[in-house]
Design an enzyme around this catalytic site. Structure first.
Site, PDB file in Angstrom:
ATOM      1  N   ALA A 121       0.888  -1.169   0.000  1.00 56.01           N
ATOM      2  CA  ALA A 121       0.000   0.000   0.000  1.00 56.01           C
ATOM      3  C   ALA A 121       0.920   1.211   0.000  1.00 56.01           C
ATOM      4  CB  ALA A 121      -0.896   0.001   1.228  1.00 56.01           C
ATOM      5  N   TYR A 159     -14.784   3.932  -3.184  1.00 56.53           N
ATOM      6  CA  TYR A 159     -13.698   2.965  -3.389  1.00 56.53           C
ATOM      7  C   TYR A 159     -13.776   2.310  -4.778  1.00 56.53           C
ATOM      8  CZ  TYR A 159      -9.858  -0.070  -2.094  1.00 56.53           C
ATOM      9  OH  TYR A 159      -8.624  -0.683  -2.053  1.00 56.53           O
ATOM     10  N   TYR A 187      -9.668  -4.945  -2.726  1.00 56.52           N
ATOM     11  CA  TYR A 187     -10.900  -4.666  -1.979  1.00 56.52           C
ATOM     12  C   TYR A 187     -12.023  -4.344  -2.960  1.00 56.52           C
ATOM     13  CZ  TYR A 187     -14.178  -2.881   1.441  1.00 56.52           C
ATOM     14  OH  TYR A 187     -15.297  -2.710   2.210  1.00 56.52           O
TER      15      TYR A 187
HETATM   16  P1  NAI Z   1      -0.190  -1.443   5.417  1.00 58.03           P
HETATM   17  O1  NAI Z   1       0.048   0.004   5.307  1.00 58.03           O
HETATM   18  O2  NAI Z   1      -0.422  -2.041   6.746  1.00 58.03           O
HETATM   19  O3  NAI Z   1       1.036  -2.246   4.726  1.00 58.03           O
HETATM   20  C1  NAI Z   1       1.649  -1.790   3.552  1.00 58.03           C
HETATM   21  C2  NAI Z   1       2.987  -2.455   3.355  1.00 58.03           C
HETATM   22  O4  NAI Z   1       3.568  -1.943   2.147  1.00 58.03           O
HETATM   23  C3  NAI Z   1       4.016  -2.157   4.478  1.00 58.03           C
HETATM   24  O5  NAI Z   1       4.755  -3.336   4.743  1.00 58.03           O
HETATM   25  C4  NAI Z   1       4.937  -1.117   3.852  1.00 58.03           C
HETATM   26  O6  NAI Z   1       6.273  -1.112   4.356  1.00 58.03           O
HETATM   27  C5  NAI Z   1       4.935  -1.616   2.414  1.00 58.03           C
HETATM   28  N1  NAI Z   1       5.380  -0.612   1.441  1.00 58.03           N
HETATM   29  C6  NAI Z   1       4.795   0.552   1.085  1.00 58.03           C
HETATM   30  N2  NAI Z   1       5.535   1.172   0.131  1.00 58.03           N
HETATM   31  C7  NAI Z   1       6.598   0.381  -0.109  1.00 58.03           C
HETATM   32  C8  NAI Z   1       7.712   0.445  -0.985  1.00 58.03           C
HETATM   33  N3  NAI Z   1       7.888   1.452  -1.841  1.00 58.03           N
HETATM   34  N4  NAI Z   1       8.644  -0.549  -0.941  1.00 58.03           N
HETATM   35  C9  NAI Z   1       8.518  -1.582  -0.073  1.00 58.03           C
HETATM   36  N5  NAI Z   1       7.464  -1.720   0.739  1.00 58.03           N
HETATM   37  C10 NAI Z   1       6.514  -0.764   0.729  1.00 58.03           C
HETATM   38  O7  NAI Z   1      -1.398  -1.746   4.422  1.00 58.03           O
HETATM   39  P2  NAI Z   1      -2.493  -2.904   4.279  1.00 58.03           P
HETATM   40  O8  NAI Z   1      -3.802  -2.354   4.619  1.00 58.03           O
HETATM   41  O9  NAI Z   1      -2.046  -4.165   4.886  1.00 58.03           O
HETATM   42  O10 NAI Z   1      -2.503  -3.057   2.691  1.00 58.03           O
HETATM   43  C11 NAI Z   1      -1.878  -4.095   1.975  1.00 58.03           C
HETATM   44  C12 NAI Z   1      -2.723  -4.423   0.757  1.00 58.03           C
HETATM   45  O11 NAI Z   1      -3.986  -4.921   1.195  1.00 58.03           O
HETATM   46  C13 NAI Z   1      -3.000  -3.194  -0.132  1.00 58.03           C
HETATM   47  O12 NAI Z   1      -2.909  -3.564  -1.475  1.00 58.03           O
HETATM   48  C14 NAI Z   1      -4.442  -2.844   0.233  1.00 58.03           C
HETATM   49  O13 NAI Z   1      -5.122  -2.183  -0.793  1.00 58.03           O
HETATM   50  C15 NAI Z   1      -5.015  -4.249   0.478  1.00 58.03           C
HETATM   51  N6  NAI Z   1      -6.264  -4.282   1.243  1.00 58.03           N
HETATM   52  C16 NAI Z   1      -6.381  -3.640   2.445  1.00 58.03           C
HETATM   53  C17 NAI Z   1      -7.603  -3.622   3.107  1.00 58.03           C
HETATM   54  C18 NAI Z   1      -7.790  -2.927   4.409  1.00 58.03           C
HETATM   55  O14 NAI Z   1      -8.941  -2.710   4.818  1.00 58.03           O
HETATM   56  N7  NAI Z   1      -6.744  -2.579   5.113  1.00 58.03           N
HETATM   57  C19 NAI Z   1      -8.779  -4.324   2.545  1.00 58.03           C
HETATM   58  C20 NAI Z   1      -8.511  -5.036   1.339  1.00 58.03           C
HETATM   59  C21 NAI Z   1      -7.304  -4.986   0.701  1.00 58.03           C
END
Ligand code: NAI
Length: 397
Positions: A138, A232, A222
């Site tokens: 993300a 969204y 999502y």
């Molecule tokens: P989060 O913010 O907790 O985790 C994001 C991760 O991406 C972290 O480990 C961060 O270090 C890494 N990251 C970001 N930019 C980076 C880069 N340039 N290089 C290396 N690592 C990088 O986010 P979350 O919520 O766990 O999101 C992960 C995925 O899940 C996303 O694609 C999001 O759209 C999807 N998602 C999230 C939902 C939610 O409600 N939180 C629901 C459904 C899907």
């Protein structure tokens, strides 16, 4: 030490509390069924939210060696560092205690140099080819390997969308607006959060011959209920996710040579660093939490990811469980009509005075604090954290 929040962004974290939070996730997977799945896993976006939960589920629920890629700051001159940094260190500590390999790359996932460094590690030190790549990034910005900088924009396609949301810092309900995005902003958001970079990872890994036969890869998406579509699914993030879904099919075709498969996984809305940032969305999450907890359907990241691996991606009978569009649906409980009907009823009753009790605001806040190691039982928050001690105790092996 107290949590510091600016807007909806956490500005500090507590390492000891983060260890408790990781141990809680480990305890969950260790007591909820062994995953007969991959033994060599690469998690891109491994340091928090869904990526971290996937890594914990696979390592402690399935005995997998893991490589994690993430972008985090360690303790040093500029401060105590980010929660994700400590999560990487602490995960590694616990995994080593179990005799598992846990290698962390703190590097830009969008860069070809990072990809090459990961490939070199797999070839020289990891002890085997990769069975699964989890793509869980993300990010608001992507620097393309050709040097172009793309920025994503949270916005709508068509007319501006306004709705009630809340600010964690002031704990007040506020009217929030998502503005229409331009064609360029839409295209740039797809560049950052769509499937292009995921595909670049898989292509480079495949060309380097580090993917095992029967390899799988998943990326998280999502969709959500209709009430959230204006902000969204039908907005800029939704366009990026639609691109991700199409990319899953492209990668799937690409992987046939090694009998591999690629899937987009539609996950549940959950409290993470990334989702707290989306206007209006956190209020929906509080309503959803209220209803899902009442119906005993609530899942946090670890429960979702453990269920994904155990029941859907590596089910006992072997066939990956998808819908007709080849999507893995972990949003099945969230989208149940009996859940959404009550969420809708609650949504109509929300006011600035009652939003904390109509929805599960307390539960939201608790999970948000937990992401940063606060509010964990057994941690003494009255102790000062000394940066020099943090540097010594929490460096990456
Ligand atoms: P989060 O913010 O907790 O985790 C994001 C991760 O991406 C972290 O480990 C961060 O270090 C890494 N990251 C970001 N930019 C980076 C880069 N340039 N290089 C290396 N690592 C990088 O986010 P979350 O919520 O766990 O999101 C992960 C995925 O899940 C996303 O694609 C999001 O759209 C999807 N998602 C999230 C939902 C939610 O409600 N939180 C629901 C459904 C899907």
């Amino acid at each position: 030490m107290k949590p510091i929040i600016q807007g909806n962004v956490a500005k500090n974290c507590h390492p000891e509390g983060l260890l408790k939070a990781i141990d809680k996730q480990i305890a969950y997977v260790e007591s909820h069924g062994e995953i007969y799945g991959p033994k060599k896993v690469l998690v891109i976006g491994a340091s928090s939210g869904y990526g971290l939960a996937s890594r914990i589920a696979l390592a402690f629920g399935g005995g997998a060696d893991t490589i994690g890629v993430s972008f985090e700051k360690g303790p040093g001159e500029k401060g105590a560092g980010s929660a994700g940094w400590y999560n990487n260190v602490l995960f590694q500590r616990r995994a080593s205690e179990k005799g598992l390999i846990a290698k962390n790359f703190i590097a830009d996932a969008f860069s070809d140099t990072t990809r090459q460094n990961v490939i070199d590690f797999i070839q020289q030190e990891f002890g085997g080819k990769i069975d699964l790549v989890v793509y869980s990034i993300a990010s608001g910005i992507r620097i393309h390997p050709d040097g172009t900088r793309y920025q994503s924009t949270l916005g709508v396609c068509g007319q501006a969308f306004s709705g009630p949301g809340f600010e964690l810092e002031s704990q007040r309900m506020v009217e929030q607006t998502l503005e229409p995005v331009t064609k360029q902003q839409l295209a740039d958001t797809v560049k950052v959060m769509g499937g292009e970079d995921w595909q670049r990872w898989i292509t480079m890994l495949e060309q380097a011959d580090v993917l095992a036969t029967g390899f799988k890869t998943v990326a998280y998406s999502y969709i959500g209920p209709e009430s959230t579509w204006p902000l969204y699914k039908d907005g800029s993030l939704g366009a990026a996710k639609a691109h991700l879904h199409n990319t899953a099919d492209e990668i799937n075709a690409q992987l046939q040579r090694i009998s591999g498969n690629a899937y987009a996984v539609a996950c549940k809305a959950l409290v993470t660093k990334a989702s707290a940032f989306i206007p209006v969305f956190p209020l929906y999450i509080t309503l959803l939490y209220k209803v899902m907890k009442q119906k005993r359907l609530h899942e946090t990241c670890i429960e979702q990811m453990h269920r994904l691996m155990l029941d859907h991606l590596y089910p006992p009978l072997g066939n990956v469980i998808t819908d007709a569009q080849r999507l893995i649906r972990m949003d099945d409980y969230e989208l149940r009509p009996d859940v959404q009907n009550v969420v809708e009823l609650l949504r109509k009753q929300v006011t600035a005075d009652n939003f904390k009790v109509i929805g599960d605001f307390a539960g939201y806040l608790q999970e948000f604090h937990e992401l940063n190691g606060f509010g964990m039982a057994g941690v003494d928050y009255s102790d000062e954290l000394d940066i020099n001690t943090l540097v010594k105790e929490y460096s990456l092996a």
